[in-house]
Design an enzyme around this catalytic site. Structure first.
Site, mmCIF file in Angstrom:
data_model
loop_
_atom_site.group_PDB
_atom_site.id
_atom_site.type_symbol
_atom_site.label_atom_id
_atom_site.label_comp_id
_atom_site.label_asym_id
_atom_site.label_seq_id
_atom_site.Cartn_x
_atom_site.Cartn_y
_atom_site.Cartn_z
ATOM 1 N N HIS A 284 0.855 -1.186 0.000
ATOM 2 C CA HIS A 284 0.000 0.000 0.000
ATOM 3 C C HIS A 284 0.890 1.235 0.000
ATOM 4 C CE1 HIS A 284 -3.222 -2.677 2.050
ATOM 5 N NE2 HIS A 284 -3.335 -2.711 0.735
ATOM 6 N N GLU B 86 1.640 -4.391 11.592
ATOM 7 C CA GLU B 86 1.116 -3.033 11.456
ATOM 8 C C GLU B 86 1.898 -2.085 12.354
ATOM 9 O OE1 GLU B 86 -1.323 -2.114 9.490
ATOM 10 O OE2 GLU B 86 -2.554 -3.882 9.066
ATOM 11 N N GLU C 100 1.272 3.837 2.971
ATOM 12 C CA GLU C 100 1.781 3.400 4.268
ATOM 13 C C GLU C 100 3.306 3.451 4.243
ATOM 14 O OE1 GLU C 100 -0.083 -0.395 4.744
ATOM 15 O OE2 GLU C 100 -2.089 0.468 4.630
ATOM 16 N N HIS D 178 3.044 -3.293 7.121
ATOM 17 C CA HIS D 178 1.980 -2.332 6.792
ATOM 18 C C HIS D 178 2.027 -1.155 7.759
ATOM 19 C CE1 HIS D 178 -0.676 -4.524 3.848
ATOM 20 N NE2 HIS D 178 0.101 -5.512 4.243
#
Length: 985
Positions: free
Chosen positions: A788, A970, A791, A885
């Site tokens: 992504h 994350e 990010e 992420h």
């Protein structure tokens, strides 16, 4: 006993009095006991019996309604019971016949309010004239019967939640009546003793404006101006905040919805996708429903109250209907998915498994050429890419000019560098602009705002920058130059090398400029940056200022000052406005509109070949003055909440500060908040959902230097060119006698950019057989990041991972000697280059394509999965797979994994009865991190497998490849609220 003594009124009255006292003293708990014992049904029967008397016993009716009003809220079925027993009209008729008997109608209204929580009852009561009846009871300011007025308003507000009743109120002109009543109470209640009555009127207005007709009637009655003026008068009294907040909610809801001022919601840029054969998979490339945050968090559209101070980051319960409950689907099934003959094409990426080191140490290969993967489908794909006219490298003449820019003083007003670029010194400003003297065929004229040179030197090579205010005084006194070498910025940052990497980066927007922070690099700020504490009432204030746009339209400038859709858009030089730019790698800013003198609305560009995903921003601002607070509103965000409401700040890089030896990205901005605005999203962009609105990120910045050039970003930028530079520096800096470092090209992207694949491990101790065997048999650890583009913290975590693995740290050496690390540091280079937030050039979220990736549309995912499938085929499954992420709505660092039992525990299925045997090793790595990494939060980890995540890397690698320890890691985009990284003011 009550039913048995209906003929003895005094006994019944005594019992009712006792029950009322018991409930009043015992509260909700004793009321619940009465409900479970059938008390509601008994009281309704008694009410029905008593109503047959003519006239009914007034004392009995008062006590029955009083008790029903107390226990009714504890009985969820009281509305249905009352309707079946015929009790609705009994209470209503009592009110109609006794309007002057306030003692009797007060408890009757309380019961009607309870009945009205049932929508069917509310409609039924409305047909019998209850709405008109309520307006006979409520009225202008009066100190008499205020309790009755309050209950009547509460009842009316409950009744108006029914759309039928709301339409009836609008048709009879009651919206104007409610506004008149509110203004009257507002004017006369100077001591604020009747705030609850004023709030009750607002609740009625709030209910009736839930329908479109109500909102129109509110606007026609000048309701926006009325509530705006009254709420402004209440701001000085903190106890009146409930009135201000409710007024704000009503005005926000009634604010006329507008479309974004754009020619189309699709991206300003377009990429022609390769033709997919008819027999191949069909990809839905347009009007895709928006996916949720990162890998594992859902966005639920919720209407939040103004000034809600509770953090929305509390762990949300998983939706049971999204959790996979099919055991057969949950159990990992190792499937190659592709023939072993086809997977042999990946053998070339694992030379460490066959290298014998007998002749020499590994020769580190140059990056393979475009057709390095011998695959016919890729050959066809490459041939198609060569025909795409939009995939152009940066103009070589522009780059030659950039190569030669320096900060050396020049006696000449114009210095020519190369054949096509000129450094022009403007006499009226302190700016130096890099511009093309010759138009380039595929590149728009440059316009980088770079400052005039001075005696300051910034390393061997640097873009022209701002005159250093601090250095001017020191240089004049001592004549010495302050030098900040590039090595001081980062050991792996090299300005010359960065420009060389830029030359080979292919962008769809055909960028012709280089952002100063990416070129020169940055260092961490020399101070801790605490999470910002938001001042009380800031969101309410910002919304109020937005409402002023509608009320005082003559004060709005509404001038477009930057527009990617209209490149001819220009602002006169003498105009007192900021200048914007985003035409550089990873930049994202589509349009800027000046609203007031120092306020600007900013619109972000959607992902290419998409019409949504607006979150990442990165742009340049210049032409500012000092001592002025500039407000920036990014008005087309899509998520329902953000860490900008809980301490997060945007990042700013000042060129002037960089020239003063402080090249830092710093958290800036005051009055920051994130809220729903009046710009409506089309149902196409909202995945078929109607009535959705965009959200605004607003922040105010006061600049320290006049005519500075500053860059703003959602998070620390990390471009594709930066990655290439870092990898090349790491390769050149490592010791080949100790570290096995190999860099390959996994494949080419749609735009023709290379997707790097890195291998890191320790060299064998010697070329003896046992040492070679130990080398070849080391377990694999497979890491990936940046699927992504928005990010960016995933890339910074990956950068730290790479530098650590290449370091001399004893622990790093131990890791190298124990494992072979296969790393894909950037899975979505095209999206990163284009300034996308989530998608690749196909307009799709690549982290939803792992189940069935298309080699033409999703080449990086197709070949990343191929690498893992090859390892599975040769019985060398990775010990760990981890995809990096970033997370925009939680703090700290945490992991998502996969567990059958934990998934079943979140459903109604009894996991113990499923005869499941599961190795708990999936929790080992998260537990280790929670004990060793201060930023890691075990409480935020989850190991539940959801249906909506079945095509993500984490789930597919676990389910299909068979890697038990398959994770998404994350990292917060905001900060930490635990451990040593929690920074307090």
């Amino acid at each position: 006993f009550l039913l048995q003594n209906t003929k003895d009124p005094q006994t019944i009255l005594n019992i009712l009095n006792i029950l009322i006292e018991v409930v009043s003293v015992g509260g909700g708990r004793r009321a619940s006991v009465l409900v479970t014992k059938g008390g509601t049904q008994i009281l309704l029967q008694l009410l029905l019996t008593a109503s047959k008397d003519s006239p009914p016993n007034e004392e009995l009716m008062v006590l029955l309604h009083t008790l029903l009003a107390k226990i009714g809220p504890k009985d969820k079925k009281i509305g249905m019971k009352a309707r079946i027993n015929g009790a609705l009209n009994i209470s209503l008729n009592l009110v109609k016949q006794n309007l002057q008997n306030h003692r009797l109608i007060l408890p009757c209204l309380q019961v009607l309010r309870v009945y009205s929580t049932n929508s069917v009852n509310a409609v039924s009561l409305g047909k019998n004239g209850v709405v008109e009846l309520m307006f006979k009871i409520i009225g202008p300011f009066s100190k008499k019967n205020t309790s009755l007025m309050k209950v009547a308003l509460d009842t009316l507000a409950a009744l108006l939640k029914s759309k039928t009743n709301a339409r009836r109120a609008v048709d009879r002109g009651y919206v104007q009546v409610l506004l008149t009543i509110y203004v009257d109470w507002h004017r006369h209640d100077s001591r604020h003793r009747y705030m609850l009555i004023r709030k009750g009127v607002l609740q009625c207005i709030k209910s009736v404006t839930n329908i479109k007709l109500g909102r129109k009637a509110f606007i026609d009655a000048n309701g926006m101006k009325i509530l705006y003026n009254t709420s402004q008068e209440c701001l000085a009294v903190r106890t009146l905040d409930p009135l201000v907040n409710t007024s704000s909610l009503i005005m926000r809801k009634c604010f006329p919805k507008n479309r974004l001022p754009l020619p189309t919601i699709k991206s300003a840029f377009h990429f022609q996708l390769p033709v997919i054969p008819a027999s191949g998979p069909v990809a839905q490339l347009y009007n895709l429903p928006p996916d949720d945050e990162s890998d594992d968090n859902d966005d639920a559209e919720t209407e939040s109250e103004i000034e809600t101070e509770n953090d929305d980051d509390k762990d949300q319960l998983f939706k049971n209907d999204d959790i996979e409950t099919d055991i057969n689907k949950l159990k990992p099934r190792q499937e190659l998915g592709r023939p072993i003959e086809e997977l042999k094409m990946y053998e070339r990426f694992f030379p460490e498994l066959s290298e014998n080191f007998q002749v020499k140490r590994p020769a580190f290969l140059e990056l393979p050429k475009k057709d390095s993967i011998k695959d016919s489908s890729l050959h066809q794909q490459n041939d198609q890419r060569n025909l795409l006219p939009s995939c152009q490298c940066l103009s070589q003449e522009i780059v030659k000019g950039l190569d030669r820019i320096s900060l050396q003083n020049s006696a000449k007003n114009d210095q020519h560098y190369g054949t096509g670029c000129i450094i022009k010194k403007e006499s009226k400003t302190s700016l130096t602009a890099l511009a093309c003297s010759k138009p380039c065929e595929h590149v728009s004229p440059c316009g980088s705002s770079l400052f005039e040179g001075s005696s300051v030197q910034l390393g061997k090579l640097c873009c022209t920058g701002v005159d250093s205010e601090e250095e001017d005084s020191r240089s004049s006194s001592s004549g010495e130059q302050v030098v900040l070498e590039v090595s001081d910025v980062s050991p792996v940052h090299d300005c010359d090398l960065y420009i060389e990497m830029v030359k080979t980066t292919k962008s769809i927007p055909e960028y012709s400029e280089v952002a100063y922070p990416d070129y020169f690099g940055h260092i961490p700020p020399p101070f801790k940056e605490p999470i910002l504490e938001r001042p009380y009432g800031v969101q309410r204030t910002k919304i109020s200022q937005d409402i002023e746009r509608l009320i005082h339209q003559n004060d709005i400038i509404d001038r477009v000052v930057y527009d990617l859709d209209n490149l001819s858009c220009s602002v006169p030089e003498e105009a007192d406005v900021l200048k914007f730019n985003s035409k550089f790698e990873s930049g994202n800013l589509r349009k800027v509109i000046q609203i007031r003198k120092n306020e600007y609305d900013l619109i972000l560009n959607s992902d290419i070949n998409s019409n949504h995903y607006h979150q990442w921003f990165y742009f340049e601002v210049s032409g500012m003055k000092t001592g002025i607070g500039y407000r920036f509103n990014i008005i087309n965000c899509e998520k329902s909440n953000s860490q900008f409401n809980y301490g997060m700040q945007p990042l700013m890089y000042s060129v002037q500060e960089a020239l003063n030896s402080r090249p830092c990205w710093t958290r800036v901005g005051t009055d920051i908040c994130y809220y729903k605005n009046h710009f409506s999203r089309s149902s196409i962009a909202a995945g078929g959902q109607k009535g959705k609105s965009y959200y605004t990120i607003t922040f105010t910045v006061t600049f320290q230097h006049k005519d500075d050039v500053c860059y703003f970003a959602y998070h620390y930028p990390y471009t594709y060119s930066t990655l290439k530079m870092h990898l090349q520096k790491l390769e050149s800096m490592h010791n080949p006698q100790q570290i096995y470092f190999r860099q390959d090209v996994l494949c080419e992207t749609l735009a023709g950019n290379s997707c790097p694949l890195v291998t890191i491990t320790a060299m064998p101790e010697s070329n003896y057989y046992e040492h070679i065997c130990q080398f070849r048999n080391r377990p694999y650890v497979f890491l990936s990041a940046r699927v992504h583009p928005g990010e960016t913290n995933a890339s910074w975590v990956m950068k730290g991972t790479l530098e650590y693995l290449m370091s001399n740290n004893p622990s790093a050496q131990c890791l190298r000697e124990s494992y072979i690390f296969k790393i894909i540091p950037m899975l979505n280079p095209d999206g990163v280059i284009s300034g996308n937030h989530r998608c690749s050039l196909s307009g799709e979220d690549l982290n939803r394509q792992w189940q069935n990736p298309n080699p033409d549309l999703h080449p990086t995912i197709y070949h990343a999965k191929g690498l893992l499938q090859y390892l599975a085929a040769i019985k060398r499954l990775p010990l760990v797979y981890c995809d990096y992420h970033g997370h925009s709505r939680k703090k700290n660092v945490f992991m998502y994994g996969c567990s059958i039992k934990e998934t079943m525990w979140h459903t109604n299925v009894n996991a113990a009865s499923c005869d499941l045997m599961e190795d708990p090793g999936y929790k080992a790595l998260p537990k280790i991190l929670s004990q060793t990494a201060p930023a890691f939060c075990m409480g935020s980890c989850s190991f539940v497998v959801e249906k909506s995540k079945e095509s993500t890397a984490r789930v597919v690698v676990w389910r299909e490849i068979g890697v038990q320890r398959s994770y998404t890691m994350e990292s917060t985009l905001c900060g930490c609220d635990q451990g040593k990284y929690k920074v307090r003011k």
